[in-house]
Write a protein that holds these residues in place. Structure first.
Motif, mmCIF file in Angstrom:
data_model
loop_
_atom_site.group_PDB
_atom_site.id
_atom_site.type_symbol
_atom_site.label_atom_id
_atom_site.label_comp_id
_atom_site.label_asym_id
_atom_site.label_seq_id
_atom_site.Cartn_x
_atom_site.Cartn_y
_atom_site.Cartn_z
ATOM 1 N N VAL A 1 2.714 6.586 -6.071
ATOM 2 C CA VAL A 1 3.671 6.255 -5.087
ATOM 3 C C VAL A 1 2.943 6.092 -3.691
ATOM 4 O O VAL A 1 3.277 5.310 -3.003
ATOM 5 C CB VAL A 1 4.472 7.631 -4.832
ATOM 6 C CG1 VAL A 1 5.842 7.219 -3.815
ATOM 7 C CG2 VAL A 1 5.671 7.689 -6.292
ATOM 8 N N GLU A 2 1.915 6.889 -3.685
ATOM 9 C CA GLU A 2 1.101 6.753 -2.369
ATOM 10 C C GLU A 2 0.008 5.672 -2.373
ATOM 11 O O GLU A 2 -0.236 5.229 -1.110
ATOM 12 C CB GLU A 2 0.127 8.034 -2.098
ATOM 13 C CG GLU A 2 1.089 9.432 -1.895
ATOM 14 C CD GLU A 2 1.240 9.535 -0.655
ATOM 15 O OE1 GLU A 2 0.977 8.554 0.351
ATOM 16 O OE2 GLU A 2 1.584 10.547 0.024
ATOM 17 N N MET A 3 0.151 4.916 -3.408
ATOM 18 C CA MET A 3 -0.697 3.564 -3.374
ATOM 19 C C MET A 3 -0.068 2.677 -2.144
ATOM 20 O O MET A 3 1.047 2.805 -1.875
ATOM 21 C CB MET A 3 -0.532 2.724 -4.338
ATOM 22 C CG MET A 3 -1.500 3.345 -5.617
ATOM 23 S SD MET A 3 -1.348 2.399 -7.150
ATOM 24 C CE MET A 3 -2.078 0.766 -6.643
ATOM 25 N N PRO A 4 -0.594 2.120 -1.178
ATOM 26 C CA PRO A 4 -0.433 1.249 -0.319
ATOM 27 C C PRO A 4 0.720 0.392 -0.572
ATOM 28 O O PRO A 4 1.669 0.242 0.256
ATOM 29 C CB PRO A 4 -1.524 0.680 0.542
ATOM 30 C CG PRO A 4 -2.798 1.698 0.124
ATOM 31 C CD PRO A 4 -2.300 2.144 -1.262
ATOM 32 N N GLN A 5 0.263 -0.594 -1.650
ATOM 33 C CA GLN A 5 1.413 -1.568 -2.082
ATOM 34 C C GLN A 5 2.599 -0.898 -2.690
ATOM 35 O O GLN A 5 3.703 -1.505 -2.069
ATOM 36 C CB GLN A 5 0.900 -2.420 -3.159
ATOM 37 C CG GLN A 5 -0.674 -3.195 -2.925
ATOM 38 C CD GLN A 5 -1.849 -2.149 -3.267
ATOM 39 O OE1 GLN A 5 -1.613 -0.901 -3.374
ATOM 40 N NE2 GLN A 5 -2.928 -3.030 -3.880
ATOM 41 N N VAL A 6 2.662 0.037 -3.471
ATOM 42 C CA VAL A 6 3.879 0.896 -3.773
ATOM 43 C C VAL A 6 4.479 1.620 -2.795
ATOM 44 O O VAL A 6 5.860 1.166 -2.660
ATOM 45 C CB VAL A 6 3.297 1.933 -5.159
ATOM 46 C CG1 VAL A 6 4.678 2.484 -5.453
ATOM 47 C CG2 VAL A 6 2.570 1.247 -5.932
ATOM 48 N N LYS A 7 4.091 2.228 -1.542
ATOM 49 C CA LYS A 7 4.558 2.701 -0.704
ATOM 50 C C LYS A 7 5.086 1.481 0.173
ATOM 51 O O LYS A 7 6.367 1.857 0.586
ATOM 52 C CB LYS A 7 3.618 3.598 -0.034
ATOM 53 C CG LYS A 7 4.122 4.627 0.906
ATOM 54 C CD LYS A 7 3.029 5.514 1.589
ATOM 55 C CE LYS A 7 3.603 6.707 2.368
ATOM 56 N NZ LYS A 7 2.590 7.625 2.778
ATOM 57 N N LEU A 8 4.486 0.613 0.393
ATOM 58 C CA LEU A 8 5.179 -0.343 1.183
ATOM 59 C C LEU A 8 6.673 -0.889 0.465
ATOM 60 O O LEU A 8 7.304 -1.315 1.124
ATOM 61 C CB LEU A 8 4.049 -1.456 1.443
ATOM 62 C CG LEU A 8 4.513 -2.787 2.107
ATOM 63 C CD1 LEU A 8 5.449 -2.374 3.811
ATOM 64 C CD2 LEU A 8 3.413 -3.756 2.660
#
Length: 242
Positions: free
Chosen positions: A199-206
């Motif tokens: 969830v903390e991955m930049p793409q996923v969080k965005l």
């Protein structure tokens, strides 16, 4: 100020408390007033749910009272947004088909289990929700879901990556991110999010940030459309009386 309710619990392997904390921070950054709860009793007050702008379930598996699902469903139908990820939304309450109908899909398998490297392909469609996000690679569970054909698919992943009984069916582009409508409410889902680090991955969080915003905007848009229709009906009626 928009109001959001996050309800976390169920199977702890998905780190629901940690994921709920990430979502709380994102929503607060977006200006939401956020309530975080660890009990499904938060779905017991139908009027309170209808006063929200957004409901975020983070609850894998488990059992839920039918009335609680009916309350959430009624709130979403009235315009409240519903948004979530991974098993926290589409592997919740496996015994409740009403939940699955509302959310747009249900998990059935993750061939290869955790640690499968696969590509997330962003689709170019009428929706601009994922505009500017490029295809990206993840190493996590690759969700195989049974999906409502009514959803608008915004991202997919290609199966099979690992061998299994599904392999001889050939290549399948499985939805990863989708939207749908439930009444006048907006529903958003992303199948990524096995644990907090994904969830903390930049793409996923965005993706989740945009999904929260989009879902929560539906209530006001629905109210504006209803008001405009009422005004139009009023003037039409005045014209008919002359």
């Amino acid at each position: 100020m928009k109001k959001a309710l996050i309800v976390w619990g169920g199977w702890l392997g998905h780190q629901p408390q940690e994921v709920a904390g990430i979502f709380r921070d994102v929503l607060q950054e977006e200006g939401f007033e956020v309530e975080v709860s660890d009990t499904l009793e938060s779905f017991a007050d139908a009027d309170k749910l209808k006063a929200l702008d957004l409901i975020v379930p983070v609850w894998t598996m488990g059992q839920i009272e039918k009335q609680y699902v009916a309350n959430v469903s009624a709130a979403v139908q009235s315009g409240v947004g519903l948004a979530g990820c991974h098993g926290g939304m589409c592997d919740a309450f496996r015994n409740n088909v009403d939940w699955q109908f509302m959310t747009g899909g249900n998990w059935v398998a993750h061939p290869g289990n955790d640690g499968v490297e696969h590509v997330i392909n962003i689709k170019h469609s009428s929706s601009t929700l994922l505009a500017g996000i490029d295809d990206f690679t993840v190493k996590t569970e690759q969700y195989y879901l049974h999906v409502d054909p009514a959803v608008e698919v915004l991202a997919t992943t290609r199966f099979p990556v690992v061998p299994g009984p599904h392999s001889l069916n050939g290549a399948v582009d499985m939805p990863v991110v989708w939207t749908k409508r439930w009444g006048v409410g907006r529903v958003f889902y992303c199948s990524l999010g096995h644990q907090a680090d994904i969830v903390e991955m930049p793409q996923v969080k965005l993706i989740m940030r945009r999904g929260f915003r989009w879902s929560a905007e539906g209530k006001q848009l629905a109210a504006d459309a209803e008001a405009a229709a009422a005004v139009g009906s009023k003037y039409t009626g005045m014209g008919d009386s002359n």
